[in-house]
Design an enzyme around this catalytic site. Sequence first.
Site, mmCIF file in Angstrom:
data_model
loop_
_atom_site.group_PDB
_atom_site.id
_atom_site.type_symbol
_atom_site.label_atom_id
_atom_site.label_comp_id
_atom_site.label_asym_id
_atom_site.label_seq_id
_atom_site.Cartn_x
_atom_site.Cartn_y
_atom_site.Cartn_z
ATOM 1 C CB SER A 254 -0.876 0.003 1.252
ATOM 2 O OG SER A 254 -0.078 0.316 2.374
ATOM 3 C CE LYS A 255 -1.121 6.977 -2.458
ATOM 4 N NZ LYS A 255 -2.560 6.718 -2.625
ATOM 5 N NE ARG A 256 0.481 0.867 5.971
ATOM 6 C CZ ARG A 256 0.967 -0.349 6.173
ATOM 7 N NH1 ARG A 256 2.054 -0.531 6.864
ATOM 8 N NH2 ARG A 256 0.336 -1.398 5.687
ATOM 9 C CG HIS A 257 4.631 -1.157 1.920
ATOM 10 N ND1 HIS A 257 3.302 -1.490 1.884
ATOM 11 C CD2 HIS A 257 5.114 -1.658 3.070
ATOM 12 C CE1 HIS A 257 2.999 -2.179 2.969
ATOM 13 N NE2 HIS A 257 4.075 -2.286 3.702
#
Length: 491
Positions: A254-257
């Site tokens: 997701s965006k976090r990665h």
Amino acid sequence: MMSETVRVRFAPSPTGMLHLGGARTALFNWAFARKHGGVFILRIEDTDLTRSTEESVGVILESLKWLGLFWDEGPEVGGPYGPYFQSQRLHLYREYAEKLKSTGFAYECYCTPEELKMRKEATIAQGRSWRYDRKCLHLSERERRAFREEGRKPVLRFRVPEGVTTFVDMLRGEVTFDNEELDDFVILKSDGMPTYNFACVVDDALMRITHVIRGDDHISNTPRQVLLYKALGFPCPQFAHVPMILGKDKTRLSKRHGSPSVTYYRDMGYLPEAMVNYLARLSWATGEEEKEIFTREEIIERFSLEQVTKHAAVFDLDKLNWMNSVYLRAADPLRLRDILVDILKRHGVIRDEECTAEFLEYCTKVILLMRERIRYVAQILEDAAYFFTEHYEYDPQAVETVLCEDGVPEVLQVSFELLRNLEAFDAATIEMAIREEAGRRGMKAARFIHPLRVAVSGKKVGPGLFELLEVLGKERVLARVARTLEFLKER
Ligand code: GLU
């Protein structure tokens, strides 16, 4: 050897960007089709009208084209089994739903969501697990009419038979599900729209799909689909469920990665061939573990589903960056220049009308100087914006440790005169002049090189100074050295 023509499909739901996981599924389908001289089909699964958007369809098509994963049948190209948008195939789902109803494989269910919720909660409160209790399985025509008169609209449920359902997954071998676990699932919703499992089977069958290659998040759908194939009298395709791509912390990407979307990487100046290579390698054990770089042709030639690993793949941005830098070094500089110019425009650094031939030539030089030092093209803007603006800042640490050294104003003044008097402004000439001047003054060349670098770029590190000066050009360099002298005077 496969006797019938291989037909595979990528079937995205257009509810957002094309993510790396989807791109990798598309890539495996594409590679499998190309390897076996088969057909790669693109089908848009847009029956969720509230979440599907045309914009997303556009982004998905654009992303696939950018990656070079061109489809043989589907949107824009058509084909003999169209339409390729599920929203244009509703009549087919209704037709096959009717067929299932008339053969007793499907039945109308008038239970409202509220009623289902109540019964489910009551069942769970008794410590039992819930599945649809078949309340509507044996409704009489009179009861059905009564419900309709109440204004209820039925869903259509598939009657799951007793027993077990088995299929062979090309990666995992035989997979068996107990039908007990499969509810009498809905195939048509009350608004007449098909559910994913049903539309998918009707389409895969009518489109003559031979191999269903998709993410393993769908593995629990497959027994339902197998039951549908049987009930409809369609031959079952082969299945291959490929592993998910996870972030480093083993959660869904997701965006976090970093961004999960393909367009993000395009916009940052990654090369599509590097993305394809990276995604291909991500969960494909090629049997040549030291070999990392695979051309498109090599991927096609060597790809085999049997070599796709079963465990989830972990997305590693560092590795992608490394791989992209390998491709950047080999790429045509003019192509990289165009990518750079595009990034500059998108970031508002330059406007169309400023893209003169002279500016383009300058950008080519910047690329040639920087391409060994970057992992993606937009990094030039992040690390070396000074190529494109006179308003760069001096790194405070560089000011303190370099510009504020004794004698720097004099060195810069001398350099200014020296550079101004040079007729040729190429790296070799500049280097010779500066080294001679330093020698004449009994100084190390570094005493010139460091302050000059900070003066023209604001930074302590960067490409070789003499090459940098050549690329920036005499006019810019002189203005920047003069500006730095002013700056030092004011301090
Ligand atoms: N539309 C489904 C998805 O995006 C397709 C799954 C499949 O390939 O069957 O996940």
